[in-house]
Design a protein around this motif. Structure first.
Motif, PDB file in Angstrom:
ATOM      1  N   LYS A 154       1.000  -1.185   0.132  1.00  0.00           N
ATOM      2  CA  LYS A 154      -0.078  -0.080  -0.086  1.00  0.00           C
ATOM      3  C   LYS A 154       0.814   1.163   0.027  1.00  0.00           C
ATOM      4  O   LYS A 154       2.011   1.194   0.202  1.00  0.00           O
ATOM      5  CB  LYS A 154      -0.891  -0.069   1.129  1.00  0.00           C
ATOM      6  CG  LYS A 154      -2.033  -1.307   1.151  1.00  0.00           C
ATOM      7  CD  LYS A 154      -2.651  -1.449   2.594  1.00  0.00           C
ATOM      8  CE  LYS A 154      -3.885  -2.578   2.297  1.00  0.00           C
ATOM      9  NZ  LYS A 154      -4.666  -2.606   3.779  1.00  0.00           N
ATOM     10  N   THR A 190      -4.688  -0.087  12.011  1.00  0.00           N
ATOM     11  CA  THR A 190      -5.532  -0.796  10.987  1.00  0.00           C
ATOM     12  C   THR A 190      -5.562   0.147   9.706  1.00  0.00           C
ATOM     13  O   THR A 190      -5.255  -0.272   8.712  1.00  0.00           O
ATOM     14  CB  THR A 190      -6.879  -1.199  11.416  1.00  0.00           C
ATOM     15  OG1 THR A 190      -6.659  -1.859  12.729  1.00  0.00           O
ATOM     16  CG2 THR A 190      -7.503  -1.979  10.466  1.00  0.00           C
ATOM     17  N   ARG A 239       2.842  -7.046   9.033  1.00  0.00           N
ATOM     18  CA  ARG A 239       2.269  -5.844   9.720  1.00  0.00           C
ATOM     19  C   ARG A 239       2.804  -6.009  11.225  1.00  0.00           C
ATOM     20  O   ARG A 239       3.036  -4.993  11.886  1.00  0.00           O
ATOM     21  CB  ARG A 239       0.875  -6.349   9.779  1.00  0.00           C
ATOM     22  CG  ARG A 239       0.082  -6.095   8.437  1.00  0.00           C
ATOM     23  CD  ARG A 239      -1.338  -6.234   8.274  1.00  0.00           C
ATOM     24  NE  ARG A 239      -1.884  -5.777   7.068  1.00  0.00           N
ATOM     25  CZ  ARG A 239      -2.971  -6.309   6.778  1.00  0.00           C
ATOM     26  NH1 ARG A 239      -3.634  -7.494   7.208  1.00  0.00           N
ATOM     27  NH2 ARG A 239      -3.608  -6.227   5.483  1.00  0.00           N
ATOM     28  N   PHE A 260     -15.797   2.798   7.469  1.00  0.00           N
ATOM     29  CA  PHE A 260     -14.249   3.294   7.354  1.00  0.00           C
ATOM     30  C   PHE A 260     -13.906   3.365   5.722  1.00  0.00           C
ATOM     31  O   PHE A 260     -12.956   3.829   5.389  1.00  0.00           O
ATOM     32  CB  PHE A 260     -13.525   2.522   8.065  1.00  0.00           C
ATOM     33  CG  PHE A 260     -13.326   1.081   7.614  1.00  0.00           C
ATOM     34  CD1 PHE A 260     -12.486   0.562   6.491  1.00  0.00           C
ATOM     35  CD2 PHE A 260     -13.804   0.065   8.261  1.00  0.00           C
ATOM     36  CE1 PHE A 260     -12.786  -0.603   6.073  1.00  0.00           C
ATOM     37  CE2 PHE A 260     -13.993  -1.383   8.059  1.00  0.00           C
ATOM     38  CZ  PHE A 260     -13.485  -1.741   7.021  1.00  0.00           C
ATOM     39  N   ASN A 310      -1.979  -0.162   7.426  1.00  0.00           N
ATOM     40  CA  ASN A 310      -1.526  -1.570   7.576  1.00  0.00           C
ATOM     41  C   ASN A 310      -0.451  -2.195   6.502  1.00  0.00           C
ATOM     42  O   ASN A 310      -0.287  -3.266   6.249  1.00  0.00           O
ATOM     43  CB  ASN A 310      -2.333  -2.578   8.176  1.00  0.00           C
ATOM     44  CG  ASN A 310      -3.282  -2.717   7.139  1.00  0.00           C
ATOM     45  OD1 ASN A 310      -3.556  -2.151   6.177  1.00  0.00           O
ATOM     46  ND2 ASN A 310      -4.450  -3.554   7.502  1.00  0.00           N
ATOM     47  N   THR A 345      -5.259  -8.343  10.420  1.00  0.00           N
ATOM     48  CA  THR A 345      -5.831  -6.994   9.590  1.00  0.00           C
ATOM     49  C   THR A 345      -5.302  -5.674  10.712  1.00  0.00           C
ATOM     50  O   THR A 345      -4.886  -4.757  10.262  1.00  0.00           O
ATOM     51  CB  THR A 345      -7.297  -6.884   9.414  1.00  0.00           C
ATOM     52  OG1 THR A 345      -7.568  -7.862   8.691  1.00  0.00           O
ATOM     53  CG2 THR A 345      -8.035  -5.569   8.868  1.00  0.00           C
ATOM     54  N   LEU A 364     -16.133  -3.977   0.915  1.00  0.00           N
ATOM     55  CA  LEU A 364     -16.317  -3.211   2.053  1.00  0.00           C
ATOM     56  C   LEU A 364     -16.873  -2.137   2.173  1.00  0.00           C
ATOM     57  O   LEU A 364     -17.077  -1.281   2.744  1.00  0.00           O
ATOM     58  CB  LEU A 364     -14.633  -3.181   2.579  1.00  0.00           C
ATOM     59  CG  LEU A 364     -13.930  -4.115   2.850  1.00  0.00           C
ATOM     60  CD1 LEU A 364     -12.555  -3.812   2.983  1.00  0.00           C
ATOM     61  CD2 LEU A 364     -14.520  -5.077   3.840  1.00  0.00           C
ATOM     62  N   LEU A 398     -10.492   4.498   3.754  1.00  0.00           N
ATOM     63  CA  LEU A 398      -9.770   3.423   3.186  1.00  0.00           C
ATOM     64  C   LEU A 398      -9.498   3.801   1.705  1.00  0.00           C
ATOM     65  O   LEU A 398      -8.204   3.755   1.476  1.00  0.00           O
ATOM     66  CB  LEU A 398     -10.613   2.006   3.085  1.00  0.00           C
ATOM     67  CG  LEU A 398     -10.095   0.873   2.536  1.00  0.00           C
ATOM     68  CD1 LEU A 398      -8.485   0.520   2.863  1.00  0.00           C
ATOM     69  CD2 LEU A 398     -10.910  -0.442   2.636  1.00  0.00           C
ATOM     70  N   ARG A 453      -1.390 -14.921   3.864  1.00  0.00           N
ATOM     71  CA  ARG A 453      -2.165 -14.407   4.929  1.00  0.00           C
ATOM     72  C   ARG A 453      -1.228 -14.242   6.195  1.00  0.00           C
ATOM     73  O   ARG A 453      -1.099 -13.337   7.142  1.00  0.00           O
ATOM     74  CB  ARG A 453      -3.365 -14.901   4.953  1.00  0.00           C
ATOM     75  CG  ARG A 453      -4.360 -14.404   3.958  1.00  0.00           C
ATOM     76  CD  ARG A 453      -4.892 -13.125   3.575  1.00  0.00           C
ATOM     77  NE  ARG A 453      -5.840 -12.869   4.916  1.00  0.00           N
ATOM     78  CZ  ARG A 453      -6.610 -11.683   5.002  1.00  0.00           C
ATOM     79  NH1 ARG A 453      -6.281 -10.691   3.940  1.00  0.00           N
ATOM     80  NH2 ARG A 453      -7.364 -11.303   6.076  1.00  0.00           N
TER      81      ARG A 453
HETATM   82  P1  IDP Z   1      -7.375  -7.621   5.285  1.00  0.00           P
HETATM   83  O1  IDP Z   1      -6.432  -6.254   4.507  1.00  0.00           O
HETATM   84  O2  IDP Z   1      -6.398  -8.101   6.411  1.00  0.00           O
HETATM   85  O3  IDP Z   1      -7.842  -8.428   4.240  1.00  0.00           O
HETATM   86  P2  IDP Z   1     -10.128  -6.391   5.277  1.00  0.00           P
HETATM   87  O4  IDP Z   1     -10.987  -6.740   6.308  1.00  0.00           O
HETATM   88  O5  IDP Z   1     -10.308  -6.912   3.958  1.00  0.00           O
HETATM   89  O6  IDP Z   1      -8.623  -6.787   5.955  1.00  0.00           O
HETATM   90  O7  IDP Z   1     -10.015  -4.769   5.182  1.00  0.00           O
HETATM   91  C1  IDP Z   1      -9.255  -4.269   4.088  1.00  0.00           C
HETATM   92  C2  IDP Z   1      -8.466  -3.113   4.460  1.00  0.00           C
HETATM   93  O8  IDP Z   1      -9.402  -1.997   5.055  1.00  0.00           O
HETATM   94  C3  IDP Z   1      -7.786  -3.250   5.752  1.00  0.00           C
HETATM   95  O9  IDP Z   1      -6.404  -3.891   5.390  1.00  0.00           O
HETATM   96  C4  IDP Z   1      -7.315  -2.055   6.255  1.00  0.00           C
HETATM   97  O10 IDP Z   1      -6.551  -1.086   5.640  1.00  0.00           O
HETATM   98  C5  IDP Z   1      -8.765  -1.565   6.189  1.00  0.00           C
HETATM   99  N1  IDP Z   1      -9.506  -1.475   7.266  1.00  0.00           N
HETATM  100  C6  IDP Z   1     -10.439  -2.622   7.838  1.00  0.00           C
HETATM  101  N2  IDP Z   1     -11.031  -2.426   8.917  1.00  0.00           N
HETATM  102  C7  IDP Z   1     -10.750  -1.068   9.422  1.00  0.00           C
HETATM  103  C8  IDP Z   1     -11.173  -0.313  10.470  1.00  0.00           C
HETATM  104  O11 IDP Z   1     -11.920  -0.841  11.095  1.00  0.00           O
HETATM  105  N3  IDP Z   1     -10.753   0.753  10.415  1.00  0.00           N
HETATM  106  C9  IDP Z   1     -10.022   1.527   9.211  1.00  0.00           C
HETATM  107  N4  IDP Z   1      -9.448   0.785   8.413  1.00  0.00           N
HETATM  108  C10 IDP Z   1      -9.850  -0.522   8.076  1.00  0.00           C
END
Ligand code: IDP
Ligand code: MG
Length: 156
Positions: A14, A114, A107, A62, A117, A96, A57, A66, A90
């Motif tokens: 990212k 989050t 990470r 968020f 990340n 996450t 999502l 994002l 993973r």
């Molecule tokens: P992942 O990247 O581990 O697969 P996902 O649940 O698919 O996680 O979420 C995609 C991305 O969205 C995360 O990597 C993170 O950058 C962002 N994200 C997920 N949950 C949150 C949150 O609660 N607050 C802010 N950003 C979030």
């Protein structure tokens, strides 16, 4: 029994990972583990492209943050191939929420938020194939097997 799940995963560094100079470290971890890099590009995606990458999502609170985060700068988009690369990828990446990521994961070693990340990895074989199609053309992912470990470097 030997695991024969030859898979591909879409992995993306990212914008914060790129800006912090973590490209080489991330690539190195996947390479050393034994996975094969079959496609890579630096990309500055459009808002629409990011929205479609994260379409699952879009109902989340968020989501706008994002999308803005993902547009902060170029990303490194990659396709990695090998046995069980989706689930193992993973594990290499970590949870996450970086505070739940174990030390030794990407990470867990490099971030604490989050919302910053630094890396994405596909969460299932099906989503991996979908993401690869979204980010790469078929020609771009057509691997040259010349240096493939499984051929011992032999051609033809
Ligand atoms: P992942 O990247 O581990 O697969 P996902 O649940 O698919 O996680 O979420 C995609 C991305 O969205 C995360 O990597 C993170 O950058 C962002 N994200 C997920 N949950 C949150 C949150 O609660 N607050 C802010 N950003 C979030
Ligand atoms: Mg995800």
């Amino acid at each position: 029994m030997e695991d024969k799940r030859l898979e591909r995963s879409f992995v993306m560094i990212k914008p914060d990972g790129v800006q912090r100079g973590l490209i080489g470290d991330v690539i190195s971890r996947f390479e050393k583990r034994g996975y094969k890099l079959i496609a890579l590009k630096m990309s500055s995606p459009t808002k629409e492209h990011i929205e479609s990458h994260y379409e699952d999502l879009k109902a989340k609170k968020f989501f706008p943050d994002l999308v803005a985060y993902m547009l902060m700068g170029p990303v490194i988009a990659m396709v990695w191939q090998g046995t069980a690369v989706v689930s193992t990828g993973r594990k290499i990446v970590g949870a996450t929420n970086p505070l739940d990521s174990l030390p030794g994961t990407v990470r867990g070693d490099f971030c604490i938020e989050t919302g910053r990340n630094i890396i994405h990895a596909s969460d299932a074989v099906e989503s991996a194939e979908k993401e690869i199609k979204l980010w790469f053309t078929e020609t771009e992912v057509k691997s040259s097997d010349t240096l493939a470990p499984e051929t011992g470097g032999k051609t033809g």
